[in-house]
Design a protein around this motif. Structure first.
Motif, short mmCIF file in Angstrom:
data_model
loop_
_atom_site.label_atom_id
_atom_site.label_comp_id
_atom_site.label_asym_id
_atom_site.label_seq_id
_atom_site.Cartn_x
_atom_site.Cartn_y
_atom_site.Cartn_z
N GLU A 90 -7.50 -4.62 -4.26
CA GLU A 90 -8.06 -3.46 -3.35
C GLU A 90 -7.07 -2.24 -3.23
O GLU A 90 -7.68 -1.24 -3.19
N LEU B 66 -7.03 -10.59 -4.42
CA LEU B 66 -8.17 -9.46 -3.85
C LEU B 66 -7.53 -8.45 -3.12
O LEU B 66 -8.12 -7.34 -3.70
N LEU B 67 -6.58 -8.71 -2.29
CA LEU B 67 -6.01 -7.61 -1.57
C LEU B 67 -5.30 -6.75 -2.40
O LEU B 67 -5.40 -5.42 -2.19
N TRP C 160 0.71 -1.07 -0.03
CA TRP C 160 -0.06 -0.06 0.05
C TRP C 160 0.81 1.27 0.24
O TRP C 160 0.71 2.27 -0.77
N SER D 154 -9.10 -2.18 4.65
CA SER D 154 -10.06 -3.25 5.18
C SER D 154 -9.21 -4.46 5.85
O SER D 154 -9.66 -5.11 6.63
#
Length: 278
Positions: free
Chosen positions: A71, A67-68, A36, A171
């Motif tokens: 995201e 998925l992460l 991130w 999340s």
């Protein structure tokens, strides 16, 4: 102690030293924060995430990592899945106290080769300050392959990472700590694909029963279950115990033991003598 805001600034300064980066991305909290922050600091065009698919990882981890990464904002083509073969290394399979070194050596060797092919300037991992409180022989491999640990350099602890994730409403802020399945097998007991799958099956069953923050420790015929203290009482209520026993036996264990000390990270390292930790 440095405040979280200062550590956050330091994290982005460390990442910003590079024009691009390849992130060793397991899909756990630590590597997710690194990915991130890297995407935020360098832009998604200048970041690759690499997830290892191996026998020592839960079967659903690759899907969760995909998925992460999406995201976080990483394009699918920038997320690369590789296969590592540490299970075929007899040094790893024999499960010495420095087993993690051989696993990380296999991983970082492949990541360094891939980073060279892609033109990545640096390889990041998710090691953080809290990891120094446990025995981590994999750090030696990181040093040998010159892997950079931005969280560690920024002095971020596991609690800091959760705080940072909550601050930005990510999340994965409450995602439980994860470790490879081999960490459930006592040192000196051989690591095999069959045992890893047995552990994975047992832990998957516990997740389906609604538990988080636990471990199934392998002791041949015995599954020693470590739960969070608040979940130990729940195990004994409303027929949950019988469901757990049935699932553990279905996974291949003959006996099921509840560890009254509860879940603690690195519990199989607690009995190592200081001289053994090389």
């Amino acid at each position: 102690m440095m405040p979280l805001e200062s550590k956050e600034r330091k994290l982005f300064e460390i990442i910003g030293r590079y024009k691009n980066a390849l992130v060793a991305f397991s899909g756990g909290l630590d590597s997710a924060i690194v990915l991130w922050a890297s995407v935020k600091a360098l832009g998604h065009d200048n970041v690759w995430a690499v997830t290892s698919n191996s026998a020592s990882l839960p079967e659903d981890e690759e899907r969760e990592a995909r998925l992460l990464a999406g995201e976080i904002g990483l394009p699918a083509e920038k997320h690369i899945i590789i296969t590592t073969d540490e299970i075929n290394d007899p040094n790893y399979r024999q499960n010495p106290i420095d087993r993690c070194y051989f696993c990380k050596k296999e991983l970082f060797d492949k990541l360094k080769e891939l980073s060279s092919q892609l033109g990545a300037e640096v390889v990041f991992d998710g090691a953080n300050l809290s990891d120094l409180g446990d025995y981590r022989p994999g750090r030696k491999a990181a040093e040998e392959f010159q892997v950079v640990s931005p969280l560690l350099e920024a002095e971020l602890t596991k609690d800091d990472l959760r705080g940072l994730a909550r601050k930005y409403k990510l999340s994965f802020s409450e995602k439980p700590a994860a470790a490879c399945l081999a960490s459930r097998i006592p040192h000196g007991t051989e690591v095999t694909k069959e045992r890893l799958r047995q552990i994975d099956t047992a832990e998957s069953a516990l997740r389906k029963l609604g538990f988080t923050g636990f471990r199934v420790r392998y002791h041949n015929d015995v599954a020693r279950l470590e739960f969070r203290p608040e979940d130990i009482i729940r195990v004994l209520e409303n027929g949950v115990k019988d469901k757990i026993v049935a699932e553990m036996k279905k996974a291949g264990f003959r006996y099921v033991a509840l560890d009254l000390e509860g879940y603690r990270q690195g519990s199989l390292n607690q009995n190592l003598k200081s001289g053994e930790k090389r």
